[in-house]
Design a protein around this motif. Sequence first.
Motif, PDB file in Angstrom:
ATOM      1  N   LEU A  24     131.812   6.788  34.947  1.00 18.77           N
ATOM      2  CA  LEU A  24     132.325   5.637  36.290  1.00 18.77           C
ATOM      3  C   LEU A  24     130.479   4.676  37.021  1.00 18.77           C
ATOM      4  N   ARG A  36     131.880  -0.788  34.613  1.00 16.30           N
ATOM      5  CA  ARG A  36     132.216  -1.087  32.811  1.00 16.30           C
ATOM      6  C   ARG A  36     132.371  -2.576  33.008  1.00 16.30           C
ATOM      7  N   VAL A  66     134.517  -5.677  31.354  1.00 16.49           N
ATOM      8  CA  VAL A  66     135.581  -6.071  30.820  1.00 16.49           C
ATOM      9  C   VAL A  66     136.488  -6.900  30.683  1.00 16.49           C
ATOM     10  N   PHE A  94     135.462  -1.597  37.590  1.00 20.34           N
ATOM     11  CA  PHE A  94     135.075  -2.233  36.372  1.00 20.34           C
ATOM     12  C   PHE A  94     135.019  -3.493  37.117  1.00 20.34           C
ATOM     13  N   LEU A 119     142.405   2.355  32.823  1.00 18.10           N
ATOM     14  CA  LEU A 119     141.308   1.466  32.360  1.00 18.10           C
ATOM     15  C   LEU A 119     140.220   2.881  32.506  1.00 18.10           C
ATOM     16  N   SER A 135     138.482   4.331  29.989  1.00 10.52           N
ATOM     17  CA  SER A 135     136.427   5.407  29.993  1.00 10.52           C
ATOM     18  C   SER A 135     136.353   6.307  29.376  1.00 10.52           C
TER      19      SER A 135
END
Lengths: 258, 258
Positions: A102, A106, A108, A131, B220, B224
């Motif tokens: 992380l 990221r 999505v 995210f 998530l 990840s």
Amino acid sequence: MIAQRGQLNAVGATVDQRSVPATDQRSVPEATVARLATYLRALIGLGEHGVATVSSESLATAAGVNSAKLRKDLSYLGSYGVRGVGYDVSVLTEQINKTLGLHQNRAVALIGLGHLGQALAGYAGFASRGFRIAALIDAHPALVGTRLHGLTVQHVDELADIVRRESIAIAVVAVPAAAAQDVCDRLVSAGVTSILNFAPTVLNVPSHVDVRKVDLAAELQILSFHDNRKSGRPECAGALGAEQSLAVPSTGKVAVVR
Amino acid sequence: MIAQRGQLNAVGATVDQRSVPATDQRSVPEATVARLATYLRALIGLGEHGVATVSSESLATAAGVNSAKLRKDLSYLGSYGVRGVGYDVSVLTEQINKTLGLHQNRAVALIGLGHLGQALAGYAGFASRGFRIAALIDAHPALVGTRLHGLTVQHVDELADIVRRESIAIAVVAVPAAAAQDVCDRLVSAGVTSILNFAPTVLNVPSHVDVRKVDLAAELQILSFHDNRKSGRPECAGALGAEQSLAVPSTGKVAVVR
DNA sequence: ACGCCTTTGTGAAGGCATTCACAAAATCGC
DNA sequence: GCGATTTTGTGAATGCCTTCACAAAGGCGT
């Protein structure tokens, strides 16, 4: 397999000064990975309250597990605690962040903008936990082109382009069950390697693709099972009773736990 | 894989009083229970397609597990298959329904009507799979009194009354994390024994109450992790560019260049 | 009736995950 | 400097889950 990654990671070249297999993701057990997210949440909460150091005991309490399990879990990431003292909150936070990949937000993609999809599109928890929803996709003409939470809904036919353009590796599928496998296939061929599936159906994917499913009704059914068991005898009241009628209520026993 | 896991609250073994071998729920392993919901879904799908009999092999495929696991799972419910033939779809469906306590629709309360809560309120999957949303509850004055999917939103202060009036044993919590424990406490003292928690926080409950959590961001994050791991090693020729990896075989290290 | 073929149900083995329990490491007080 | 105290990290033990592999059970064709 899968050796340590040389993280570039902006924030300070905190690169491992340890020669040891720090962040050795090779062997982190699956069950541990699933809990890391919970630990991370607890740690961030502690950090926001100004806590600088935490013992395995209190972190475990905050995360709802026992301390032995927590320590063993953390030990898979390396040795970041100090005996007699505990764990440095920021160091451990950073370490788990790194392990979970992380370090950077990221991107999505979210496919399916029905009730659930729209709710997910606006879910603040994604953004705050690493995210960024980079694309909203649906097949319904009435939705395509509309704006939602700062993004324009795009048509599913453009999926491949979008995935490539935005370098998307993770997708959230919130379409009806009947459409899920098709969407899934498109995602896979576009290069998505991780899918979070909310559709109540099994997705078939090649082995290099990861799927996690969230089946809301199934969760309730599991609770129902336990509840059924807890409430004791009154089972199949109607329908197919027959054999059940001779329950033994005399003791009125109820499930006894621990 | 990566199936979700329950939380603490192991729900210990009940007392004996046995003599009813059928539907002996005492010993159904937790992992099996979690899969029963999936089998049920697959069976219902088969039934709707007119399939009358199914082998462990094909049902397993439909459910995304291997057949040995499926057979062992089903064996905990009793012996409902016919060797050389397979399982009768309707018999097995009924049996799983019974085991999961879905013989009658179960009343569920939904607390919290933000984006997610509203989506859940309208989720057709609940109704079609054994649950009836019997009450919508929120604390926000602007929401209380409004109608949503055929129900009037009620104030959280009436929670105890509602739970008793509707005989609610299962509640879905979709409130912000900061409010979750308070709502949870109210639910527990009102008599709710099973909670599905969408708030990203650990709920403390007495041991007779079951909690399952759905943490969307955590899902998530788990993906990840695996994705992070995958992109570090060029295992299968992922034709998805974006990242290029340089492997250094000698040390087994991998550097990722973006 | 009688093999043949299919498929279940389940002991046994093997693999993970959790828990236990304690030695090692680090700080603190004196 | 040193022992008391705290808390980590981890081998070992335990228990749960999955997988294997096969005997038993049933239908079917002849």
